[in-house]
Scaffold this active site. Structure first.
Site, PDB file in Angstrom:
ATOM      1  N   GLU A 246      -8.901  -0.577  -9.152  1.00 17.11           N
ATOM      2  CA  GLU A 246      -7.093  -0.230  -9.535  1.00 17.11           C
ATOM      3  C   GLU A 246      -6.623  -1.555  -9.913  1.00 17.11           C
ATOM      4  O   GLU A 246      -6.657  -2.237  -8.413  1.00 17.11           O
ATOM      5  CB  GLU A 246      -6.770   0.957  -8.494  1.00 17.11           C
ATOM      6  CG  GLU A 246      -5.181   1.120  -9.364  1.00 17.11           C
ATOM      7  CD  GLU A 246      -4.432  -0.010  -9.249  1.00 17.11           C
ATOM      8  OE1 GLU A 246      -4.102  -0.606  -9.896  1.00 17.11           O
ATOM      9  OE2 GLU A 246      -3.315   0.161  -8.189  1.00 17.11           O
TER      10      GLU A 246
ATOM     11  N   GLU B 260     -12.693  -5.319   0.322  1.00 17.18           N
ATOM     12  CA  GLU B 260     -11.677  -5.281  -0.142  1.00 17.18           C
ATOM     13  C   GLU B 260     -11.788  -6.880   0.570  1.00 17.18           C
ATOM     14  O   GLU B 260     -12.364  -7.122   1.651  1.00 17.18           O
ATOM     15  CB  GLU B 260     -10.602  -4.683   1.436  1.00 17.18           C
ATOM     16  CG  GLU B 260      -9.538  -4.328   1.267  1.00 17.18           C
ATOM     17  CD  GLU B 260      -8.903  -4.989  -0.024  1.00 17.18           C
ATOM     18  OE1 GLU B 260      -8.650  -3.837  -0.960  1.00 17.18           O
ATOM     19  OE2 GLU B 260      -8.128  -6.042   0.740  1.00 17.18           O
TER      20      GLU B 260
ATOM     21  N   ASP C  89       2.680   6.209  -5.469  1.00 13.61           N
ATOM     22  CA  ASP C  89       3.214   6.130  -6.863  1.00 13.61           C
ATOM     23  C   ASP C  89       2.149   7.770  -7.186  1.00 13.61           C
ATOM     24  O   ASP C  89       0.554   6.853  -7.151  1.00 13.61           O
ATOM     25  CB  ASP C  89       3.328   4.672  -7.705  1.00 13.61           C
ATOM     26  CG  ASP C  89       2.916   5.585  -8.908  1.00 13.61           C
ATOM     27  OD1 ASP C  89       2.447   6.097  -9.728  1.00 13.61           O
ATOM     28  OD2 ASP C  89       2.492   4.080  -9.222  1.00 13.61           O
TER      29      ASP C  89
ATOM     30  N   HIS D  36       0.985  -0.733  -0.314  1.00 15.17           N
ATOM     31  CA  HIS D  36      -0.038   0.242   0.245  1.00 15.17           C
ATOM     32  C   HIS D  36       0.330   1.083  -0.172  1.00 15.17           C
ATOM     33  O   HIS D  36       0.830   2.223   0.015  1.00 15.17           O
ATOM     34  CB  HIS D  36      -0.933   0.110   0.988  1.00 15.17           C
ATOM     35  CG  HIS D  36      -2.141  -1.015   1.364  1.00 15.17           C
ATOM     36  ND1 HIS D  36      -3.103  -1.280   0.562  1.00 15.17           N
ATOM     37  CD2 HIS D  36      -1.729  -2.424   1.617  1.00 15.17           C
ATOM     38  CE1 HIS D  36      -3.667  -2.246   0.170  1.00 15.17           C
ATOM     39  NE2 HIS D  36      -2.963  -2.775   1.259  1.00 15.17           N
TER      40      HIS D  36
ATOM     41  N   GLU E  19      -1.604 -11.389 -12.289  1.00 11.58           N
ATOM     42  CA  GLU E  19      -2.024 -11.754 -11.232  1.00 11.58           C
ATOM     43  C   GLU E  19      -4.325 -11.891 -11.310  1.00 11.58           C
ATOM     44  O   GLU E  19      -4.706 -11.744 -10.469  1.00 11.58           O
ATOM     45  CB  GLU E  19      -1.982  -9.977 -10.509  1.00 11.58           C
ATOM     46  CG  GLU E  19      -0.711 -10.324  -9.893  1.00 11.58           C
ATOM     47  CD  GLU E  19      -0.474  -9.070  -8.432  1.00 11.58           C
ATOM     48  OE1 GLU E  19      -1.259  -8.463  -8.109  1.00 11.58           O
ATOM     49  OE2 GLU E  19       0.848  -8.791  -9.530  1.00 11.58           O
TER      50      GLU E  19
ATOM     51  N   GLU F  17     -16.526 -11.718  -5.050  1.00 11.49           N
ATOM     52  CA  GLU F  17     -17.059 -12.591  -5.347  1.00 11.49           C
ATOM     53  C   GLU F  17     -17.836 -13.093  -4.903  1.00 11.49           C
ATOM     54  O   GLU F  17     -19.686 -13.644  -5.614  1.00 11.49           O
ATOM     55  CB  GLU F  17     -16.495 -13.503  -6.355  1.00 11.49           C
ATOM     56  CG  GLU F  17     -15.354 -14.066  -7.243  1.00 11.49           C
ATOM     57  CD  GLU F  17     -14.080 -12.861  -6.810  1.00 11.49           C
ATOM     58  OE1 GLU F  17     -14.161 -11.926  -6.115  1.00 11.49           O
ATOM     59  OE2 GLU F  17     -13.134 -13.342  -7.799  1.00 11.49           O
TER      60      GLU F  17
ATOM     61  N   GLY G 240     -11.580  -3.758  -4.451  1.00  7.56           N
ATOM     62  CA  GLY G 240      -9.869  -4.215  -3.637  1.00  7.56           C
ATOM     63  C   GLY G 240      -9.591  -2.938  -3.473  1.00  7.56           C
ATOM     64  O   GLY G 240      -8.375  -2.191  -3.866  1.00  7.56           O
TER      65      GLY G 240
ATOM     66  N   ARG H 184      -0.063   7.049 -10.336  1.00  3.02           N
ATOM     67  CA  ARG H 184      -1.080   6.109 -10.571  1.00  3.02           C
ATOM     68  C   ARG H 184      -2.533   7.063  -9.202  1.00  3.02           C
ATOM     69  O   ARG H 184      -3.544   7.231 -10.040  1.00  3.02           O
ATOM     70  CB  ARG H 184      -0.737   5.069  -9.788  1.00  3.02           C
ATOM     71  CG  ARG H 184      -1.750   4.028  -9.189  1.00  3.02           C
ATOM     72  CD  ARG H 184      -1.929   2.595  -8.385  1.00  3.02           C
ATOM     73  NE  ARG H 184      -1.182   3.274  -7.111  1.00  3.02           N
ATOM     74  CZ  ARG H 184      -2.866   3.451  -6.393  1.00  3.02           C
ATOM     75  NH1 ARG H 184      -3.804   1.787  -6.707  1.00  3.02           N
ATOM     76  NH2 ARG H 184      -2.759   4.095  -5.217  1.00  3.02           N
TER      77      ARG H 184
HETATM   78  N1  SAH Z   1      -7.641   1.103  -4.519  1.00  6.98           N
HETATM   79  C1  SAH Z   1      -6.700   0.583  -4.167  1.00  6.98           C
HETATM   80  C2  SAH Z   1      -6.422  -0.963  -3.893  1.00  6.98           C
HETATM   81  C3  SAH Z   1      -5.340  -1.293  -4.755  1.00  6.98           C
HETATM   82  S1  SAH Z   1      -3.868  -3.154  -4.581  1.00  6.98           S
HETATM   83  C4  SAH Z   1      -5.859   1.449  -4.260  1.00  6.98           C
HETATM   84  O1  SAH Z   1      -6.076   2.086  -5.335  1.00  6.98           O
HETATM   85  O2  SAH Z   1      -4.813   1.866  -2.748  1.00  6.98           O
HETATM   86  C5  SAH Z   1      -5.547  -3.874  -5.217  1.00  6.98           C
HETATM   87  C6  SAH Z   1      -5.990  -4.420  -3.713  1.00  6.98           C
HETATM   88  O3  SAH Z   1      -7.509  -4.991  -4.275  1.00  6.98           O
HETATM   89  C7  SAH Z   1      -5.515  -5.421  -3.241  1.00  6.98           C
HETATM   90  O4  SAH Z   1      -6.187  -4.894  -1.739  1.00  6.98           O
HETATM   91  C8  SAH Z   1      -6.239  -6.220  -2.661  1.00  6.98           C
HETATM   92  O5  SAH Z   1      -6.050  -7.239  -1.522  1.00  6.98           O
HETATM   93  C9  SAH Z   1      -7.375  -6.578  -3.980  1.00  6.98           C
HETATM   94  N2  SAH Z   1      -7.885  -7.044  -3.854  1.00  6.98           N
HETATM   95  C10 SAH Z   1      -8.200  -8.422  -5.353  1.00  6.98           C
HETATM   96  N3  SAH Z   1      -8.627  -8.598  -6.063  1.00  6.98           N
HETATM   97  C11 SAH Z   1     -10.211  -8.956  -4.885  1.00  6.98           C
HETATM   98  C12 SAH Z   1     -11.040  -9.230  -4.818  1.00  6.98           C
HETATM   99  N4  SAH Z   1     -11.404 -10.390  -5.862  1.00  6.98           N
HETATM  100  N5  SAH Z   1     -12.353  -9.187  -4.377  1.00  6.98           N
HETATM  101  C13 SAH Z   1     -11.878  -7.847  -3.046  1.00  6.98           C
HETATM  102  N6  SAH Z   1     -10.907  -7.448  -2.740  1.00  6.98           N
HETATM  103  C14 SAH Z   1      -9.818  -7.752  -3.285  1.00  6.98           C
END
Ligand code: SAH
Length: 440
Positions: free
Chosen positions: A217, A174, A124, A118, A226, A203, A151, A127
């Site tokens: 993101e 999350e 960044d 994080h 990923e 999901e 996420g 971004r």
């Molecule tokens: N939105 C934040 C984090 C982006 S990183 C930012 O912009 O800083 C992606 C995040 O999505 C991670 O914290 C990861 O744990 C979460 N994530 C990924 N796949 C997910 C899913 N299927 N359900 C819930 N969270 C998810």
């Protein structure tokens, strides 16, 4: 999203391979073990062997966790361990003991439960500011809208929404345990009236209503690594209202043939004469160790691009389907505009956020060499042998991103290229092909 390398997976740099006779993990009695190929593999060079799905291989040695020394129909060579499993009965037994998750969710969400990723993402600026800009420039249209931040991590995008616009609610989803802190951050910033943090996989989560805007993101190295994009597509189909908006709305992968002099010098030319000695017999090993997988976190100088870049993939987030992700193909045709050494291809991505306002400006997040560097940097795919090219030559070919049939967050990138030379003194046409596992 962060360019995460799963713990336990080695990068090319870390993947130390030992010759089979100095193996670390030979079975005590030294007898080979039988394995079955879960999917086909095309070997490269003289020391890898090819096999098809279902082939039975005899594994003689396991010099590293990734590459094993195996035999198929009398031919012996290296094989990628991740493609093999023991026979069905034994596999079942193993599965009973410990079921391996093809999504590696424990490792994946485990790493998002710590601050390291994080911090990297929030530091960044390009971004994070791109997402801020999207919300700011759409603040009027976001009024009274229902938003899902898939996420949400530390909740940064949800907090931007609550601060800069007036949505009726933001569902911040999350899966990692970071969600517990996200709740505190929402409260600490006085946004608890608007932002609801839901801990769980997108999901599996239930929302009380469908949403107008799905923001996420999700981008990984080389855009898709990923495969978090799958979660976004599933959420789109389940939770996005008819006519709703997805941010980002489209994504493109860009490629350019490039020079990589210093990387080549550091990993390959090094063995030519260290300390006045000829170490060239180590070069095939160096090629295997350093150039088999792509180099993440490469920063290409605009000057190292041998041609103008070209978009090889364009994904429309409204029409893209989960099954499309299994194999994505693109084509390229580059015209070399200056003489140089063609060491490999560099890839990066760009995403676009469409405006909610008619005629409103699209926001772009470009991770290429002509934009501010991001934490993704670029991805370098090294050829086995550099090729001199000249202005007027052309490089054309195809790129295929093939998702790993077993390990769902991984893929193999296959590049196929033709160099058409305009000079008389070189071969008229050189052809090459190379597959790069990322990482399994
Ligand atoms: N939105 C934040 C984090 C982006 S990183 C930012 O912009 O800083 C992606 C995040 O999505 C991670 O914290 C990861 O744990 C979460 N994530 C990924 N796949 C997910 C899913 N299927 N359900 C819930 N969270 C998810």
């Amino acid at each position: 999203m962060f360019n995460l390398i799963f713990p336990g997976n080695q990068t090319a740099d870390e993947s130390k391979r030992q010759p089979p006779d100095t193996q670390a993990e030979r079975e005590d009695d030294g007898s080979p073990e039988e394995y079955v190929a879960r999917s086909g593999f095309t070997g490269r060079g003289s020391d890898q062997i090819s096999f098809s799905s279902g082939d039975k291989l005899l594994v003689h040695a396991k010099p590293s966790s990734e590459w094993w020394w195996a035999e198929l129909r009398g031919v012996i060579g290296y094989v990628p361990a991740g493609y093999l499993s023991q026979d069905a009965a034994e596999e079942e037994e193993e599965e009973e003991e410990e079921e391996e998750d093809p999504w590696q969710d424990d490792e994946y969400f485990g790493s998002y439960s710590t601050l390291r990723l994080h911090l990297e993402m929030l530091s960044d600026k390009s971004r994070t500011e791109a997402y801020r800009q999207v919300i700011l420039s759409n603040c009027a249209s976001l009024r009274n809208k229902v938003v899902m931040d898939l996420g949400c991590g530390t909740g940064i995008i949800s907090l931007f929404c609550a601060q800069l616009a007036q949505p009726s609610v933001v569902y911040a989803v999350e899966a990692s345990s970071m969600a517990e802190y996200t709740r505190q951050l929402v409260k600490q910033n006085g946004c608890e009236e608007v932002v609801t943090v839901l801990q769980g996989r997108a999901e599996e989560i239930e929302l009380p209503e469908q949403v107008d805007v799905l923001v996420s993101e999700w981008m990984g190295n080389c855009l898709l690594f990923e495969f978090m994009v799958e979660s976004v597509l599933l959420a789109r189909d389940r939770w996005l209202k008819e006519g709703g908006v997805i941010w980002p709305s489209s994504a493109a992968l860009t490629l350019v043939p490039c020079q990589a002099d210093s990387y080549y010098a550091e990993k390959m030319a090094f063995w030519e004469r260290p300390y006045g000695l000829d170490f060239t017999p180590l070069q095939p090993l160096a090629q295997q160790e350093f150039f088999t997988k792509p180099k993440f976190s490469h920063l290409i100088e605009p000057n190292d691009c041998l041609t103008a870049p070209c978009d090889v993939l364009n994904l429309d987030m409204y029409t893209l389907q989960v099954q499309d992700l299994e194999e994505i193909k693109g084509q390229f045709h580059f015209c070399v505009d200056k003489p140089g050494v063609f060491h490999g291809f560099t890839a990066w991505f760009t995403v676009h956020f469409e405006s909610l306002e008619t005629g409103g400006a699209t926001v772009e997040l470009n991770t290429g060499p002509n934009s501010e560097p991001t934490h993704w940097k670029q991805t370098l795919f090294m050829l086995d042998r550099p090729v001199s090219v000249y202005a007027g030559d052309s490089i054309s070919g195809t790129i295929v991103l093939r998702r790993n049939p077993v390990w769902r967050r991984h893929m193999t990138v296959t590049l196929h290229w033709n160099i058409n030379s305009c000079t008389e003194d070189t071969d008229n046409c050189q052809v090459g092909t190379k597959s790069f596992p990322m990482w399994r």
